[in-house]
Design an enzyme around this catalytic site. Structure first.
Site, PDB file in Angstrom:
ATOM      1  N   LYS A  85       0.825  -1.222  -0.018  1.00  0.00           N
ATOM      2  CA  LYS A  85       0.356   0.096  -0.052  1.00  0.00           C
ATOM      3  C   LYS A  85       0.923   1.220   0.515  1.00  0.00           C
ATOM      4  O   LYS A  85       1.542   1.546   0.968  1.00  0.00           O
ATOM      5  CB  LYS A  85      -0.813   0.138   1.362  1.00  0.00           C
ATOM      6  CG  LYS A  85      -1.748  -1.004   1.303  1.00  0.00           C
ATOM      7  CD  LYS A  85      -3.284  -0.845   3.113  1.00  0.00           C
ATOM      8  CE  LYS A  85      -2.156  -1.431   3.784  1.00  0.00           C
ATOM      9  NZ  LYS A  85      -3.355  -1.709   5.008  1.00  0.00           N
ATOM     10  N   THR A 108      -9.113   9.290   8.217  1.00  0.00           N
ATOM     11  CA  THR A 108      -8.267   8.672   7.360  1.00  0.00           C
ATOM     12  C   THR A 108      -8.305   7.103   8.506  1.00  0.00           C
ATOM     13  O   THR A 108      -7.668   6.204   7.667  1.00  0.00           O
ATOM     14  CB  THR A 108      -7.163   8.024   6.793  1.00  0.00           C
ATOM     15  OG1 THR A 108      -6.300   9.179   7.402  1.00  0.00           O
ATOM     16  CG2 THR A 108      -7.682   9.744   4.903  1.00  0.00           C
ATOM     17  N   GLY A 122      -9.182   3.865  10.391  1.00  0.00           N
ATOM     18  CA  GLY A 122      -9.208   2.374   9.881  1.00  0.00           C
ATOM     19  C   GLY A 122      -9.401   2.444   8.400  1.00  0.00           C
ATOM     20  O   GLY A 122      -9.702   0.841   7.957  1.00  0.00           O
ATOM     21  N   THR A 123      -8.443   2.879   7.206  1.00  0.00           N
ATOM     22  CA  THR A 123      -8.362   2.251   6.057  1.00  0.00           C
ATOM     23  C   THR A 123      -7.273   1.212   6.599  1.00  0.00           C
ATOM     24  O   THR A 123      -8.277  -0.072   5.800  1.00  0.00           O
ATOM     25  CB  THR A 123      -7.313   3.469   5.664  1.00  0.00           C
ATOM     26  OG1 THR A 123      -5.827   3.631   6.431  1.00  0.00           O
ATOM     27  CG2 THR A 123      -8.298   5.040   5.018  1.00  0.00           C
ATOM     28  N   GLY A 124      -6.429   0.423   6.678  1.00  0.00           N
ATOM     29  CA  GLY A 124      -6.381  -0.524   6.551  1.00  0.00           C
ATOM     30  C   GLY A 124      -6.685  -1.883   7.150  1.00  0.00           C
ATOM     31  O   GLY A 124      -7.153  -2.772   6.015  1.00  0.00           O
ATOM     32  N   CYS A 125      -7.434  -1.869   7.717  1.00  0.00           N
ATOM     33  CA  CYS A 125      -8.724  -2.889   8.574  1.00  0.00           C
ATOM     34  C   CYS A 125      -9.514  -3.553   7.395  1.00  0.00           C
ATOM     35  O   CYS A 125      -9.898  -3.924   6.983  1.00  0.00           O
ATOM     36  CB  CYS A 125      -9.543  -2.406   9.584  1.00  0.00           C
ATOM     37  SG  CYS A 125      -7.835  -2.218  11.040  1.00  0.00           S
TER      38      CYS A 125
END
Length: 268
Positions: A175, A206, A208-211
């Site tokens: 990412k 932003t 929580g984007t990875g989860c």
């Protein structure tokens, strides 16, 4: 009625509701699958950061997993915060014995820079967890933590991908959201490359984007999509969620997991 598609998240709880188990379950609901959870840790967390974290005993994590998988069954598993080497190794063992694709988000630090993985657990992630991953989804900080590769340009995403693939996941999604310019990610299995680009939205909320991205990938895999199809659909979903992110509290707010529902956009 037949049972819906089922996805299991194995991750920590975010009391602020923007990341972790809470983000995973919201994402799964938005994408039309039945979300289930194995809680690995409890955090005291809000828009300003993580004020405390307490991991659960290995036996509690193992019991939750077996309870769900043995009775209800799963079509995909997603992992997030695993906290300790003991939990990493236990979860890797459970996933290896489960006939379902696994999306591994090797969570190391929170959006605010708070550590969510013990330093001594890194080797367990490398040697135990990554080898059982269908897709691993590290961000650039996690790439550096796991491999030592420091990515400062889009061209270096290939080097990062090769370094992570060396530990055994079938696919890796590097990412590149921390790089300047468009949000560019690289998905590869070592032979085929898929470059995913999206406009960068001027929105600081932003959390929580990875989860959210990893859960969206798991949801699409559970619905029968290929890895490239699942990642492309998940990228589209999380891009919309970032664009709709909103202020919450005094710090970094969450992405909007329900953006597609609010706009009437059908789930992919």
């Amino acid at each position: 009625m037949s049972a819906p598609v089922r996805v299991l998240t194995v991750a920590g709880s975010d009391s602020g509701g923007g990341a972790g188990i809470q983000a995973d379950l919201k994402t799964m609901l938005a994408l039309g699958v039945h979300g289930m959870s194995v809680v690995t840790a409890v955090t005291a967390q809000n828009s300003l950061g993580v004020q405390g974290a307490w991991e659960l005993p290995v036996e509690a994590v193992r019991a939750q997993y077996r309870s769900v998988v043995d009775d209800i069954g799963v079509q995909a598993v997603k992992t997030g915060m695993l906290a300790s080497a003991e939990l990493v190794e236990a979860v890797a063992e459970l996933i290896a014995a489960t006939d379902a694709p696994a999306v591994v988000d090797p969570v190391g630090v929170s959006k605010h820079g708070d550590s969510l993985l013990a330093s001594e657990a890194l080797e367990s992630v490398r040697r135990k967890l990554l080898p059982v991953a269908t897709v691993a989804t590290p961000n650039l900080d996690e790439v550096a933590q796991l491999t030592g590769v420091q990515v400062e340009s889009e061209e270096q995403l290939r080097e990062a991908a090769a370094a992570v693939l060396a530990y055994g996941p079938r696919w890796v999604l590097i990412k590149g959201g921390h790089l300047p310019g468009d949000a560019v990610d690289l998905l590869t299995d070592g032979s085929v490359e898929h470059w995913l680009r999206a406009p960068r939205h001027d929105n600081r909320h932003t959390h929580g984007t990875g989860c959210t991205l990893a859960s969206a990938i798991a949801s699409q895999l559970a619905k029968g999509q290929s890895v490239p199809e699942a990642v492309a659909a998940a990228k589209e979903y999380v891009t919309g969620a970032i664009a709709a992110g909103f202020a919450l509290g005094g710090g970094i707010g969450p992405v909007d997991h329900a953006w597609a529902l609010r706009t009437g956009t059908p789930a992919a």
